[in-house]
Design a protein around this motif. Sequence first.
Motif, mmCIF file in Angstrom:
data_model
loop_
_atom_site.group_PDB
_atom_site.id
_atom_site.type_symbol
_atom_site.label_atom_id
_atom_site.label_comp_id
_atom_site.label_asym_id
_atom_site.label_seq_id
_atom_site.Cartn_x
_atom_site.Cartn_y
_atom_site.Cartn_z
ATOM 1 N N ARG A 137 106.635 -75.861 -6.696
ATOM 2 C CA ARG A 137 105.407 -75.809 -5.896
ATOM 3 C C ARG A 137 104.143 -75.833 -6.763
ATOM 4 O O ARG A 137 103.095 -76.330 -6.325
ATOM 5 C CB ARG A 137 105.418 -74.520 -5.067
ATOM 6 N N PHE A 138 104.230 -75.305 -7.994
ATOM 7 C CA PHE A 138 103.050 -75.181 -8.841
ATOM 8 C C PHE A 138 103.335 -75.718 -10.239
ATOM 9 O O PHE A 138 104.488 -75.822 -10.654
ATOM 10 C CB PHE A 138 102.617 -73.706 -8.950
ATOM 11 N N ASP A 206 96.955 -66.714 -11.992
ATOM 12 C CA ASP A 206 97.000 -67.851 -11.072
ATOM 13 C C ASP A 206 97.912 -67.568 -9.883
ATOM 14 O O ASP A 206 97.659 -68.039 -8.771
ATOM 15 C CB ASP A 206 97.513 -69.102 -11.804
ATOM 16 N N LEU A 207 98.966 -66.817 -10.137
ATOM 17 C CA LEU A 207 99.978 -66.538 -9.119
ATOM 18 C C LEU A 207 100.396 -65.078 -9.214
ATOM 19 O O LEU A 207 100.366 -64.481 -10.291
ATOM 20 C CB LEU A 207 101.216 -67.421 -9.330
#
Length: 539
Positions: A137-138, A206-207
């Motif tokens: 996803r990233f 970021d996550l």
Amino acid sequence: MERDGVERLLAGAGADSRRLRHALALLCEGRWWTLAELVRQSATSRRTVESLLREVVLERDGERFRVALVDTPAYQDLLAVAAPPEDPVAHLLPHYAHVLDRLTALVAKAPRARHVLDHVSATPETVLRRALLLGARFWLPGARLLCVGDHDLTSLAVKLVHPETDVTVVDVDERVLAYIDEQRLGVRTRWADLRLGLPASARDHDLALTDPPYTPEGIGLFVARAVEGLKDDGRVLLAYGASERTPMLAFKVQQELSELNLVYEAIYPDFNRYFGAEAIGSAADLYLLRPTTKTRPAVQSRLTRQTTAIYTHGPQSVESTSEPSTAKASSGGSGSPLSGRPASEVVAPAGFEDALAGFDAELLVGDWPKGLSQPRVRLSTWLAKPYAAAPQRVAVAVPPGLEAALPRLLLATRAAHVRLVGTALPPLPKALSPVYEVNEAGEGILDAVRRPQPEGEADMVLRRIMDNSHAKLANTWREALIAVAAAQGTSLTKNEARSLIREAADWSDDLTPLDAPLHRLSSLREAVTRTITALTTTT
């Protein structure tokens, strides 16, 4: 074969009989099952599976069971004709068999689950699939991931699959932090009780990924802290599950998420599987949440009404009514920022005020009964920043369930004498023995007296680091080394000092003594000694 009971059960479930039909199909495959395995594989609650097992004629082998092959044709028209929703990363799993083997060994040797922290271990396949989904996803090379609690060891899975990802773990369980560091995969570890705050070194990610206690209070707190640890354009991945029998509980949790003004970008049903948690089918969904411009104000509002009761078990369970957090906060609010009760309902435990007898406290930390005249400060504020004044005698109330914070509550002050009051205070860890001598002053009372400044270069540097608990550990260490070099009549630049420190303790950048896991503080004297030895050799 008699199957009327099965038909009635399926008819009663209506459209939601899909779960039961899937479980029935598994029973008819010919393989043997235990109850826990069938619950986990079907992602159906134990009660629902048991209702099916009561109606099906089973062949048994000890604790294992199945529908005999000769009997399976009788159920064929009742079985689910399609598989459950597709796993978005199932096609990647065969390429990571070696990683799964490594994770299986790591999970097997991990610290045992702690009931009072609502620990339930995710399967090795689950943590691997989390890592694979993040990568699908990233873009992870160079990205920063924050694991808000990590008993499941997702951080290790991510580093094994995506080694270029910068991963930090915050957790209250010292055993988990030590175990993660033992693997030497480059994961940063930080101690934190999220009810008291998020370390400054755990920001700007970021996550963020979290698998919190499955109460509305636990979900709200962990997700709020996850957002605190994000950049403005970050994402939160949340594991949460509820039984198909309790939609209102899921609704209350989703209300907590809605109050944080988060966008649901995706929900992957039954993505997470567990060893245990059979009441919810040993499964949980994986939510992908995105903050909006209204999220951070909502997070701050959420955290101002934080309660210590966030778990389903133990002294800090939501159902617990014995919370002795007792007094109106010093800010003048309507109750404790942690107790979650209005001031009219706050009751001091018996003998609470007596704990101050013979101790002339200049400052009270935590929740104390009304009527005491001393200045007060919240536990969270005490840990977040140095207290403005310099009191010599401080009394700290340690609520049940927050005993793990005791070493940090002591490090947060330079007071000569600290009195700790609680119901089940643990012994002071050896890591703090260079700073404090501790004695019991009564039941539930510990007196910590600050030791004199030591002699010897290594002990002096160590003490300076511990005395500056709110400052970055490496910065204090660097300045202390420079001072030692000057006392020896030599010079040491900041870059040279940094180099010595990183060689002795490559984990020391950016964290404070308050954030450092206890095993890091315990190893600090040896690391400091190495820098002193290297300094002497160099000069």
